[in-house]
Design an enzyme around this catalytic site. Structure first.
Site, PDB file in Angstrom:
ATOM      1  N   GLY A  14       0.826  -1.203   0.000  1.00 25.73           N
ATOM      2  CA  GLY A  14       0.000   0.000   0.000  1.00 25.73           C
ATOM      3  C   GLY A  14       0.858   1.250   0.000  1.00 25.73           C
ATOM      4  N   GLY A  17      -1.120   7.231   2.441  1.00 19.03           N
ATOM      5  CA  GLY A  17      -0.419   8.000   3.472  1.00 19.03           C
ATOM      6  C   GLY A  17       0.336   7.152   4.470  1.00 19.03           C
ATOM      7  N   ALA A  18      -0.279   6.079   4.985  1.00 16.13           N
ATOM      8  CA  ALA A  18       0.373   5.236   5.997  1.00 16.13           C
ATOM      9  C   ALA A  18       1.571   4.503   5.413  1.00 16.13           C
ATOM     10  CB  ALA A  18      -0.632   4.239   6.583  1.00 16.13           C
ATOM     11  N   GLY A  19       1.414   3.951   4.206  1.00 21.70           N
ATOM     12  CA  GLY A  19       2.504   3.221   3.571  1.00 21.70           C
ATOM     13  C   GLY A  19       3.684   4.117   3.251  1.00 21.70           C
ATOM     14  N   PHE A 119     -14.039  21.174  12.871  1.00 19.08           N
ATOM     15  CA  PHE A 119     -14.573  19.933  12.302  1.00 19.08           C
ATOM     16  C   PHE A 119     -15.472  19.269  13.339  1.00 19.08           C
ATOM     17  CE2 PHE A 119     -12.804  19.408   8.213  1.00 19.08           C
ATOM     18  CZ  PHE A 119     -13.163  18.160   7.713  1.00 19.08           C
ATOM     19  N   ASP A 221      -7.939  -5.459   0.671  1.00 18.14           N
ATOM     20  CA  ASP A 221      -6.953  -6.495   0.356  1.00 18.14           C
ATOM     21  C   ASP A 221      -6.175  -6.944   1.593  1.00 18.14           C
ATOM     22  OD1 ASP A 221      -7.793  -6.229  -2.248  1.00 18.14           O
ATOM     23  OD2 ASP A 221      -6.128  -4.945  -2.855  1.00 18.14           O
ATOM     24  N   GLN A 240     -18.398   3.785   9.337  1.00 19.37           N
ATOM     25  CA  GLN A 240     -18.864   5.170   9.349  1.00 19.37           C
ATOM     26  C   GLN A 240     -19.524   5.522   8.025  1.00 19.37           C
ATOM     27  OE1 GLN A 240     -16.173   8.908   9.303  1.00 19.37           O
ATOM     28  NE2 GLN A 240     -16.874   8.665  11.403  1.00 19.37           N
ATOM     29  N   HIS A 242     -20.491   8.675   5.992  1.00 13.45           N
ATOM     30  CA  HIS A 242     -20.242  10.116   5.959  1.00 13.45           C
ATOM     31  C   HIS A 242     -21.552  10.821   5.659  1.00 13.45           C
ATOM     32  CE1 HIS A 242     -18.528  14.012   5.062  1.00 13.45           C
ATOM     33  NE2 HIS A 242     -17.340  13.576   5.449  1.00 13.45           N
ATOM     34  N   LEU A 252     -17.577  12.205  -2.265  1.00 13.93           N
ATOM     35  CA  LEU A 252     -17.454  12.860  -0.966  1.00 13.93           C
ATOM     36  C   LEU A 252     -17.521  14.378  -1.064  1.00 13.93           C
ATOM     37  CD1 LEU A 252     -16.762  12.681   2.089  1.00 13.93           C
ATOM     38  CD2 LEU A 252     -14.358  12.778   1.432  1.00 13.93           C
ATOM     39  N   THR A 254     -16.571  17.121   1.608  1.00 13.70           N
ATOM     40  CA  THR A 254     -15.880  17.169   2.889  1.00 13.70           C
ATOM     41  C   THR A 254     -16.670  17.843   4.005  1.00 13.70           C
ATOM     42  OG1 THR A 254     -13.939  18.048   4.049  1.00 13.70           O
ATOM     43  CG2 THR A 254     -14.694  19.298   2.166  1.00 13.70           C
ATOM     44  N   GLU A 255     -16.456  17.348   5.214  1.00 16.80           N
ATOM     45  CA  GLU A 255     -17.019  17.965   6.414  1.00 16.80           C
ATOM     46  C   GLU A 255     -16.502  19.392   6.578  1.00 16.80           C
ATOM     47  OE1 GLU A 255     -16.746  16.765  11.073  1.00 16.80           O
ATOM     48  OE2 GLU A 255     -17.135  15.164   9.649  1.00 16.80           O
ATOM     49  N   ARG A 286     -20.014  12.523  13.240  1.00 15.89           N
ATOM     50  CA  ARG A 286     -20.553  12.070  11.956  1.00 15.89           C
ATOM     51  C   ARG A 286     -21.717  11.091  12.083  1.00 15.89           C
ATOM     52  NH1 ARG A 286     -15.018  11.377   8.320  1.00 15.89           N
ATOM     53  NH2 ARG A 286     -14.734  13.607   7.958  1.00 15.89           N
ATOM     54  N   HIS A 353     -18.262   5.375   4.226  1.00 17.45           N
ATOM     55  CA  HIS A 353     -17.056   6.190   4.095  1.00 17.45           C
ATOM     56  C   HIS A 353     -15.808   5.555   4.694  1.00 17.45           C
ATOM     57  CE1 HIS A 353     -14.706   9.830   3.723  1.00 17.45           C
ATOM     58  NE2 HIS A 353     -14.524   9.934   5.031  1.00 17.45           N
ATOM     59  N   ARG A 398     -15.322   7.357  14.182  1.00 16.07           N
ATOM     60  CA  ARG A 398     -14.144   8.208  14.003  1.00 16.07           C
ATOM     61  C   ARG A 398     -14.529   9.669  13.873  1.00 16.07           C
ATOM     62  NH1 ARG A 398     -11.807  10.559   9.711  1.00 16.07           N
ATOM     63  NH2 ARG A 398     -12.920   9.399   8.100  1.00 16.07           N
ATOM     64  N   SER A 403      -8.440  10.634  10.598  1.00  8.73           N
ATOM     65  CA  SER A 403      -7.947   9.552   9.728  1.00  8.73           C
ATOM     66  C   SER A 403      -6.575   9.893   9.158  1.00  8.73           C
ATOM     67  CB  SER A 403      -8.937   9.258   8.604  1.00  8.73           C
ATOM     68  OG  SER A 403      -9.165  10.415   7.823  1.00  8.73           O
ATOM     69  N   LEU A 404      -6.405  11.130   8.671  1.00 10.65           N
ATOM     70  CA  LEU A 404      -5.086  11.519   8.169  1.00 10.65           C
ATOM     71  C   LEU A 404      -4.065  11.542   9.308  1.00 10.65           C
ATOM     72  CD1 LEU A 404      -5.743  14.319   5.497  1.00 10.65           C
ATOM     73  CD2 LEU A 404      -5.340  11.886   5.166  1.00 10.65           C
TER      74      LEU A 404
END
Length: 595
Positions: A14, A17-19, A119, A221, A240, A242, A252, A254-255, A286, A353, A398, A403-404
């Site tokens: 992946g 962002g995390a990968g 937010f 995956d 969740q 959204h 989407l 955005t909030e 949310r 979402h 969440r 999440s970011l």
């Protein structure tokens, strides 16, 4: 014929962002690191994150991580592990400033500091009033984040394998993870990525639902691969929805639109959130907003000829503000809803979402499973971060822009832990067990030889419609019970899917069939876990759990303050305790959640 074996210190599956964040940590520490990704890194689904990344910088008003932690525990409906939540909220400022130093083009205040917007669920002084905590780059925060971290990885010489699909984990007899098998989409070749550290950052699985904000690549995956390797999936009943997906398209909105002053209105033009969340209004959590919107629609106050959506109104905002802070949203509204949001409101409806559950991990990014010694024994060589992982910082629901933050903090944490482990590991790789390699090859061989099987597209559609009907925003006991039976029937069809095209070069039919193998594991785990949880908590709200003094809003802390664990073998459910003890501060005590 045995596949080719390629050896690395670490392999990351992946490139969202995390990968990318984990890869930076490993590559800059001098370790040979491979990143396997189905799409080019800057096309990963993190690109769809619009609103911002949470951090208590306090650039325009007072804020601190204690308040952020309180909001996150409350947002999780107390199902979040408080040690991991404290870890995330304390690390937030460091990770955001680090990202800025990578070149992230955050919007700025007049004094040069990072711009932050309010937010949903983010409050000051332990829930007193909304606070500006979400660090934003207009409404393209995730897009900017991916580019900043991809460039950093290029500088660090991370090796990317683009348009490759991971197939299965390779574990030895002791349970240690030794890498993954993967397929090159261009040639159909299968390769074993032999590694001392394997990190999953494969994102979510929102495509189990018919209506979703998720990209088509979000097929769970990592979760499917982990489940087939005997790893349980944690808290999969919590999904969740959204509040603001474009009606009819699911794209989407955005909030951050509500953070900039957007208002939700029903067919009468009423700002209805004042009735459901008198304090936070449109910036309530949310799950609260999604249920309020669904209630308005169900009670006949929806808009349009079928009364099946509500309106998100920003026509009262200065057009210059919209063009500066929400340019992408205006473009989406024009393209997908046919409205110019400067002049008329956007039709919106709750849309799947984000998954709160996933592969169980601790706050160091290590995958943990119940064992003989504890509920959280480390799986050697295996890490997970981002949406595919369950730390659990989001619990039953969440908060937006967490999440970011999650993928930054735990992507870095998983990378740091892997670096420290690799420094102590032997230079030689352990031997690969042939049986594990054969397991991956057998799945592909079955597809190549299957005759008179089920149609992949029709089977996938049956799964998505079953999930949408039986495990949506509101959940009903009879529908959940029926849903379990139906999803298990769909699972039987998935086990005999057939592809007509047997070619090897860019065979998208084969990739979609392999993705469906992963999606069905997520769908089954979700439905079974949801049917079993006899309470309402966060995003999981049942009709047969009344609001009483002992169970406020149907939440049963006496019997259900625990994480669910679903095992693929026998569809077995197990449970483990929620960690109510933080690392350094006092426990945030249970109370009724209200906004």
């Amino acid at each position: 014929m045995n596949p080719t074996v390629r050896k690395f210190d670490a392999v990351i599956v992946g490139a969202g962002g995390a990968g990318l964040r984990a890869a930076i940590q490993l590559s800059e520490s001098g370790f040979k690191t491979a990143v396997i990704t189905k799409v080019f890194p800057t096309r990963s689904h993190t690109v769809a994150a619009q609103g911002g990344v949470a951090a208590s910088l306090g650039n325009s008003e007072e804020d601190n991580w204690h308040w952020h932690m309180y909001d996150t525990v409350k947002g999780s409906d107390w199902l979040g592990d408080q040690d991991a939540i404290e870890f995330m909220c304390k690390k937030a400022n460091e990770c955001v400033i680090e990202l800025e130093h990578y070149g992230m083009p955050f919007d700025r205040l007049d004094n040069g500091r990072i711009y932050q917007r309010p937010f949903g669920g983010h409050m000051s002084n332990f829930g007193e009033k909304p606070v500006r905590r979400s660090c934003a780059a207009a409404d393209r925060t995730g897009h900017a984040m991916l580019h900043a971290m991809y460039q950093r990885n290029v500088k660090a010489n991370t090796q990317f394998f683009v348009e490759w699909m991971a197939l299965d984990l390779v574990r030895d007899a002791e349970g240690e993870v030794l890498g993954v098998t993967a397929m090159d989409m261009e040639t159909g070749e299968i390769v074993v990525f032999h590694a001392k550290a394997t990190i999953f950052a494969t994102g979510g699985a929102g495509r189990i639902y018919y209506s979703s904000t998720n990209a088509f690549i979000n097929t769970g995956d990592g979760l499917g691969i982990a489940a087939r390797a005997g790893i349980p999936l944690e808290d999969m009943e919590f999904w969740q929805f959204h509040p603001t997906g474009v009606a009819g398209a699911g794209v989407l909105i955005t909030e951050g639109v509500r953070g900039e002053g957007g208002i939700l209105r029903n067919a009468q033009g009423e700002r209805f959130m004042e009735r459901y969340a008198p304090n936070a209004k449109d910036l309530a959590s949310r799950d609260v907003v999604s249920r309020a919107m669904t209630t308005e629609i169900n009670e006949g106050r929806g808009c349009g000829p079928n009364k099946d959506f509500v309106l998100l109104d920003i026509t009262h905002l200065d057009p210059a503000t919209i063009m500066k802070r929400l340019p992408g949203i205006r473009e989406i509204a024009i393209q997908f809803a046919g409205v110019d949001c400067i002049k008329e409101p956007i039709p919106v409806v709750p849309t799947c979402h984000y998954q709160m559950g996933g592969i169980p991990t601790n706050y160091n990014g290590q995958v943990v499973i119940p064992g003989k010694r504890s509920q959280n024994e480390i799986v050697p060589g295996f890490y997970a971060a981002g949406e595919c992982a369950c730390a659990s910082v989001h619990g039953a629901n969440r908060l937006g822009t967490n999440s970011l933050l999650d993928l930054l903090v735990f992507g870095k944490s998983a990378g740091e832990t892997a670096v420290e482990t690799l420094k102590l590991s032997p230079k030689a790789h352990k031997d690969l067990p042939q049986s594990e390699i054969d397991r991956a090859l057998a799945r592909v061989d079955r597809l190549n030889s299957q005759k008179d099987g089920a149609n992949v597209h029709e089977t996938r559609l049956a799964m998505q419609r079953t999930m949408q009907k039986h495990a949506g925003v509101f959940r009903f006991a009879d529908l959940l019970k029926e849903g379990v039976e139906k999803i298990l029937e769909v699972q039987k069809d998935v086990q005999r899917t057939e592809i007509k095209d047997k070619s090897k070069v860019f065979n998208t039919a084969r990739i979609e069939a392999l993705e469906l193998d992963n999606l069905i594991e997520v769908a089954v785990s979700t439905m079974i876990s949801a049917e079993a949880r006899k309470e309402s908590r966060g995003a999981h709200v049942r009709n047969d759990c009344p609001d009483t003094a002992e169970c406020p809003d149907g939440r049963d802390d006496k019997n259900w303050l625990k994480h669910s664990l679903w095992y693929k073998e026998g569809n077995r459910l197990d449970y483990k305790s929620v960690k109510l003890t933080p690392l350094t501060v006092e426990t945030i005590a249970l109370k009724k959640r209200a906004y």
